[in-house]
Design a protein around this motif. Sequence first.
Motif, PDB file in Angstrom:
ATOM      1  N   UNK A 274      41.863  19.195  54.314  1.00  0.00           N
ATOM      2  CA  UNK A 274      40.935  18.015  54.147  1.00  0.00           C
ATOM      3  C   UNK A 274      41.585  16.818  54.107  1.00  0.00           C
ATOM      4  N   UNK A 275      43.021  16.550  53.872  1.00  0.00           N
ATOM      5  CA  UNK A 275      43.722  15.322  54.010  1.00  0.00           C
ATOM      6  C   UNK A 275      44.653  15.333  54.861  1.00  0.00           C
ATOM      7  N   UNK A 276      44.646  14.096  55.689  1.00  0.00           N
ATOM      8  CA  UNK A 276      45.346  13.739  56.767  1.00  0.00           C
ATOM      9  C   UNK A 276      46.892  13.829  56.398  1.00  0.00           C
ATOM     10  N   UNK A 277      48.022  14.517  56.992  1.00  0.00           N
ATOM     11  CA  UNK A 277      49.170  14.502  56.546  1.00  0.00           C
ATOM     12  C   UNK A 277      50.315  14.010  57.698  1.00  0.00           C
ATOM     13  N   UNK A 278      49.740  14.108  59.049  1.00  0.00           N
ATOM     14  CA  UNK A 278      50.617  13.554  60.077  1.00  0.00           C
ATOM     15  C   UNK A 278      49.604  12.757  60.921  1.00  0.00           C
ATOM     16  N   UNK A 279      49.922  11.820  61.650  1.00  0.00           N
ATOM     17  CA  UNK A 279      49.053  10.720  62.528  1.00  0.00           C
ATOM     18  C   UNK A 279      49.837   9.990  63.371  1.00  0.00           C
ATOM     19  N   UNK A 280      49.181  10.043  64.525  1.00  0.00           N
ATOM     20  CA  UNK A 280      49.599   8.888  65.637  1.00  0.00           C
ATOM     21  C   UNK A 280      48.593   8.129  66.355  1.00  0.00           C
ATOM     22  N   UNK A 281      48.725   7.039  66.487  1.00  0.00           N
ATOM     23  CA  UNK A 281      47.913   6.013  67.282  1.00  0.00           C
ATOM     24  C   UNK A 281      48.870   5.760  68.246  1.00  0.00           C
ATOM     25  N   UNK A 282      48.382   5.747  69.726  1.00  0.00           N
ATOM     26  CA  UNK A 282      49.416   5.164  70.793  1.00  0.00           C
ATOM     27  C   UNK A 282      48.645   4.645  71.668  1.00  0.00           C
ATOM     28  N   UNK A 283      48.620   3.223  71.900  1.00  0.00           N
ATOM     29  CA  UNK A 283      48.372   2.382  72.972  1.00  0.00           C
ATOM     30  C   UNK A 283      49.455   2.189  74.243  1.00  0.00           C
ATOM     31  N   UNK A 284      49.228   3.183  75.091  1.00  0.00           N
ATOM     32  CA  UNK A 284      50.536   3.121  76.233  1.00  0.00           C
ATOM     33  C   UNK A 284      50.301   1.844  76.867  1.00  0.00           C
ATOM     34  N   UNK A 285      49.372   1.336  77.166  1.00  0.00           N
ATOM     35  CA  UNK A 285      49.154  -0.140  77.851  1.00  0.00           C
ATOM     36  C   UNK A 285      49.634  -1.476  77.132  1.00  0.00           C
ATOM     37  N   UNK A 286      49.770  -1.057  75.935  1.00  0.00           N
ATOM     38  CA  UNK A 286      50.198  -2.135  74.645  1.00  0.00           C
ATOM     39  C   UNK A 286      51.534  -1.866  74.473  1.00  0.00           C
ATOM     40  N   UNK A 287      51.980  -0.767  74.797  1.00  0.00           N
ATOM     41  CA  UNK A 287      53.294  -0.222  74.289  1.00  0.00           C
ATOM     42  C   UNK A 287      53.300  -0.339  72.782  1.00  0.00           C
ATOM     43  N   UNK A 288      52.378   0.295  72.160  1.00  0.00           N
ATOM     44  CA  UNK A 288      52.383   0.433  70.622  1.00  0.00           C
ATOM     45  C   UNK A 288      52.226   1.647  70.305  1.00  0.00           C
ATOM     46  N   UNK A 289      53.120   2.265  69.428  1.00  0.00           N
ATOM     47  CA  UNK A 289      53.134   3.648  68.799  1.00  0.00           C
ATOM     48  C   UNK A 289      52.974   3.449  67.565  1.00  0.00           C
ATOM     49  N   UNK A 290      51.859   3.828  66.742  1.00  0.00           N
ATOM     50  CA  UNK A 290      51.738   3.830  65.454  1.00  0.00           C
ATOM     51  C   UNK A 290      51.885   5.285  64.721  1.00  0.00           C
ATOM     52  N   UNK A 291      52.772   5.440  63.689  1.00  0.00           N
ATOM     53  CA  UNK A 291      53.141   6.973  63.188  1.00  0.00           C
ATOM     54  C   UNK A 291      52.986   6.670  61.750  1.00  0.00           C
ATOM     55  N   UNK A 292      52.497   7.845  61.357  1.00  0.00           N
ATOM     56  CA  UNK A 292      52.615   7.986  59.762  1.00  0.00           C
ATOM     57  C   UNK A 292      52.757   9.509  59.493  1.00  0.00           C
ATOM     58  N   UNK A 293      53.822   9.685  58.382  1.00  0.00           N
ATOM     59  CA  UNK A 293      53.478  11.268  57.727  1.00  0.00           C
ATOM     60  C   UNK A 293      53.467  11.243  56.439  1.00  0.00           C
ATOM     61  N   UNK A 294      52.719  12.017  55.834  1.00  0.00           N
ATOM     62  CA  UNK A 294      52.480  11.853  54.329  1.00  0.00           C
ATOM     63  C   UNK A 294      53.629  11.717  53.416  1.00  0.00           C
ATOM     64  N   UNK A 295      53.761  10.648  52.863  1.00  0.00           N
ATOM     65  CA  UNK A 295      54.738  10.345  51.618  1.00  0.00           C
ATOM     66  C   UNK A 295      56.147   9.814  52.639  1.00  0.00           C
ATOM     67  N   UNK A 296      55.861   9.236  53.731  1.00  0.00           N
ATOM     68  CA  UNK A 296      57.159   8.911  54.495  1.00  0.00           C
ATOM     69  C   UNK A 296      56.765   7.231  55.109  1.00  0.00           C
ATOM     70  N   UNK A 297      55.657   6.815  54.443  1.00  0.00           N
ATOM     71  CA  UNK A 297      55.347   5.402  55.057  1.00  0.00           C
ATOM     72  C   UNK A 297      54.800   5.407  56.673  1.00  0.00           C
ATOM     73  N   UNK A 298      54.505   4.068  56.986  1.00  0.00           N
ATOM     74  CA  UNK A 298      53.976   4.196  58.324  1.00  0.00           C
ATOM     75  C   UNK A 298      54.804   3.162  59.105  1.00  0.00           C
TER      76      UNK A 298
END
Length: 267
Positions: free
Chosen positions: A110-134
């Motif tokens: 029930x808890x998100x532990x890894x995540x990516x939001x990627x906007x290829x046309x804006x060349x933005x790659x947001x990432x996070x893993x639990x306990x590792x910052x964003x």
Amino acid sequence: MPATDLSLLVDAAQRAGQIATQFTGPEAKRWDKPDGTGPVTEADLAVNTMLEDMLPSARANYGWLSEESEDSDVRLSCDSVFIIDPIDGTRSFAEGGQTWAHSLAVADKGEVTAAVIYLPQRELLYCAAKGMGATCNGTPIHVADLADLDQANVLAARPNLDGRHWRSGAAPTFKRSLRPSLAYRMAQVADGHFDAMLTLRPSWEWDIAAGDLILREAGGICSNRTGEPLKFNNPKPLLNGVVAANNALHEAMISALDPTGSGISAR
């Protein structure tokens, strides 16, 4: 495991971007889903096909939940599940805009532990893993520190300002802005470009799962409209809205919101 899951999601998101950008938005075949649930394009389906082949093959014991796949209750018996929106902001994509994103997440119990939001046309790659910052493009990000709700720049659709949503019968006097992708709105709060975001209507898990972790790892608070933490992989994958900001603004918004959605003006 969150770090290795994140590496997998980054690879998948970049492949998704390569596929999606092969299509020209306005020229991509488009149709409306049944029951008025929004548009879909051939690009959404092409990305989803690749992801549904790649990700479960790499994690055979993970469940699968995607906007563009038929849902199955098999995922409910899985501790871990992929939660995927192949293209969040399909209308923007279909109109030739650039503010659409690939939103990929793994939730564990029930808890998100890894995540990516990627906007290829804006060349933005947001990432996070639990306990590792964003991060965004490898650089650490953090939510803004503004504490005054009336001075805040909040990402929200206009219907959220309806007085029935607020205890006083009127919305606070914050500045309102909007981005077509809900995932991108959450990412822009995580990186401090905006102070807060909210959506008060029921929200699909695939729109917000990745943003939930990225925001929390960037020092923010993310909850439903009544202030409860978000829990994922529900039998019906709908959550009761999203409110996200730093701790002070989040507390101020939850205090100002009417949890019943009736407001003083409707009483």
